[in-house]
Scaffold this active site. Structure first.
Site, PDB file in Angstrom:
ATOM      1  N   TRP A 195      52.273 -68.849  21.311  1.00 33.09           N
ATOM      2  CA  TRP A 195      51.280 -67.790  21.137  1.00 33.09           C
ATOM      3  C   TRP A 195      50.019 -68.433  20.606  1.00 33.09           C
ATOM      4  CZ3 TRP A 195      51.063 -63.494  23.427  1.00 33.09           C
ATOM      5  CH2 TRP A 195      50.301 -62.419  22.963  1.00 33.09           C
ATOM      6  N   LEU A 228      45.065 -69.360  13.154  1.00 31.75           N
ATOM      7  CA  LEU A 228      44.206 -68.184  13.144  1.00 31.75           C
ATOM      8  C   LEU A 228      44.329 -67.426  14.467  1.00 31.75           C
ATOM      9  CD1 LEU A 228      40.963 -69.880  11.709  1.00 31.75           C
ATOM     10  CD2 LEU A 228      42.683 -68.579  10.417  1.00 31.75           C
ATOM     11  N   GLU A 229      44.839 -66.202  14.390  1.00 30.02           N
ATOM     12  CA  GLU A 229      44.799 -65.324  15.564  1.00 30.02           C
ATOM     13  C   GLU A 229      43.812 -64.217  15.248  1.00 30.02           C
ATOM     14  OE1 GLU A 229      46.948 -61.756  17.726  1.00 30.02           O
ATOM     15  OE2 GLU A 229      48.386 -63.280  17.050  1.00 30.02           O
ATOM     16  N   LEU A 230      42.685 -64.228  15.953  1.00 34.69           N
ATOM     17  CA  LEU A 230      41.572 -63.362  15.591  1.00 34.69           C
ATOM     18  C   LEU A 230      41.336 -62.293  16.653  1.00 34.69           C
ATOM     19  CD1 LEU A 230      39.389 -66.296  14.234  1.00 34.69           C
ATOM     20  CD2 LEU A 230      41.106 -64.928  13.025  1.00 34.69           C
TER      21      LEU A 230
END
Length: 461
Positions: free
Chosen positions: A430, A229-231
């Site tokens: 990342w 999850l990149e939020l």
């Protein structure tokens, strides 16, 4: 059956409409992926990588068509080209490190009569829910390594960039990727939640809002699938007393306003040492004032519209609240006739006299606005940078490498930059902390996130 519609930010008109997949099509796609993955995983890594490189070449060949198509879908000016420089860099890097990253790990204590190792095995079906802001690069971050690692992939792209998913499918087909190994599906939010709730996939990667990430976690609860999850983000920059101010101004203006500020790791707040504050603000405002806001299909345009009117209205609301609380707005919006206050076209804005009681300094803007504050020391800067629910990247502008590493160790963030910002290095993982999310993409750790360990303890008699 619902339709997925892309409204162009250029003129607010419907650009493209696609029907959402039927229940039968979704179940068929899952079944095809399961069957295809069993054969795909048996191919050598080098052969899977060769398919991915053919996919890359097919995608690169479409660049001239993609650039105006992207401008029409999400507003990025054509003068900046497409995303394929970073796209290519990431794909080629993940191909290059694949064999070493996926090689078995052997314990260093040799035991005669035993063969012991840990292998990395594919998870199965990887579900990629991609965003619109960098629709090619964000998707390929997971798609390429997932395929190389032996997984099947299902891609669900954002409505705003629905044509990008089709571009992926066309390039995969041109590369000869076996049927079922990669599939682009057009899905509603409800269908996406149902797919997760039913546990039909083994790993989901989502890039989007914090609210969206929570919805993903809730839908997947109890399935035990893994998540990436990149939020949200509110990425800070700190300009130290020993910084090269001209270099900092040039790069931070670009880092704040490129892509109309719609960058996951774009700079949204800046803390400047008091020794350089006035000079920095003057230079920053002067350079920002040179942006040309207009139709992204015009080569003269350097700042296109935001992807959606509601995104622009959110930034307008944040700016208005800040000014009402005493902030100073340095850019005269009247000089930008394209910004009528009612469309997706939004002038860049630089705010001073800001503080952390203001939404613009605390909540993600994801638009062309930045707040600048004066600080007296490294300690002041670190305290303010950490005063955030987010943590994706942080940029330190200094000529002291040791200081940058020391300060970076105190900042709650996934990536620390020195004298640069708004960049993703595929050799580095990342990742984010706090409400920015969980998981790791690209680098060797990206392969670990897309595989599962399997131990072999073999005894000869």
């Amino acid at each position: 059956m619902s339709d997925i519609i892309c409204i162009s930010p250029i003129d607010g008109k419907e650009l493209v409409r696609r029907p959402a997949a039927s229940a039968q099509e979704i179940d068929g796609a899952i079944a095809a992926a399961r069957a295809a993955q069993k054969e795909w995983r048996r191919l050598p890594i080098a052969e899977r990588s060769a398919y991915v490189l053919k996919f890359l070449e097919a995608m690169l060949a479409s660049n001239q068509e993609v650039v105006p198509e992207l401008a029409q879908q999400m507003g990025r000016p054509v003068r900046y080209g497409g995303e394929f420089r970073g796209f290519e860099e990431r794909v080629r890097y993940m191909v290059r490190i694949a064999e070493a990253s996926l090689a078995p790990t052997v314990p260093d204590d040799d035991r005669p009569g035993f063969k012991r190792m840990i292998k990395r095995e594919p998870l199965g079906i990887v579900f990629v829910i991609a965003p619109w802001n960098y629709p090619f690069m964000t998707a390929v971050n997971t798609v390429a390594p997932a395929l190389i690692a032996g997984n099947a992939v299902i891609l669900k792209h954002a409505a705003q960039t629905i044509l990008v998913g089709e571009r992926f499918q066309k390039a995969m087909d041109a590369a000869g990727v076996p049927k079922g190994v990669f599939q682009n599906l057009v899905l509603t939010h409800e269908q996406t939640s149902s797919l997760l709730f039913r546990g039909l996939v083994d790993h989901t990667n989502f890039t989007g809002s914090v609210a969206g990430g929570r919805a993903i976690e809730q839908a997947a609860a109890g399935t035990f699938m893994s998540l990436g999850l990149e939020l949200g983000g509110k990425d800070p920059a700190y300009v130290r007393a020993d910084a090269d101010i001209d270099h900092a101004i040039e790069n931070l203006v670009d880092g704040a306003f490129y892509n109309s500020g719609q960058c996951c790791c774009g700079i949204e707040r800046i803390y400047v040492h008091e020794n350089h504050y006035d000079r920095f603000v003057d230079g920053f405002v002067s350079l920002t004032s040179q942006y040309v806001l207009g139709n992204p299909l015009d080569e003269a345009t350097t700042l296109g519209p935001m992807a959606n009117v509601r995104f622009a209205n959110w930034v307008r609301k944040q700016t208005g609240e800040a000014v009402a609380k005493g902030a100073t707005a340095h850019i005269d919006v009247a000089k930008y006739p394209a910004d009528t206050g009612k469309t997706a076209y939004l002038a860049p804005q630089v705010l001073t006299n800001v503080d952390h009681s203001m939404s613009v300094m605390m909540e993600e803007s994801f638009g062309p606005v930045v707040g600048i504050m004066k600080v007296r020391s490294d300690e002041d800067a670190v305290r303010l940078m950490n005063d955030s629910p987010y943590g994706l990247t942080a940029a330190i502008w200094t000529q002291d490498l040791d200081a940058a590493e020391r300060i970076g160790g105190e900042i709650e963030t996934g990536t620390v930059f020195m004298n640069r910002c708004d960049y993703l290095d595929p050799g580095l993982t990342w990742t984010g902390v706090k409400d920015t999310g969980r998981g790791a993409g690209l680098s060797r750790l990206g392969y670990e996130a897309l595989t599962q360990p399997k131990s072999y303890h073999l005894r000869t008699i």
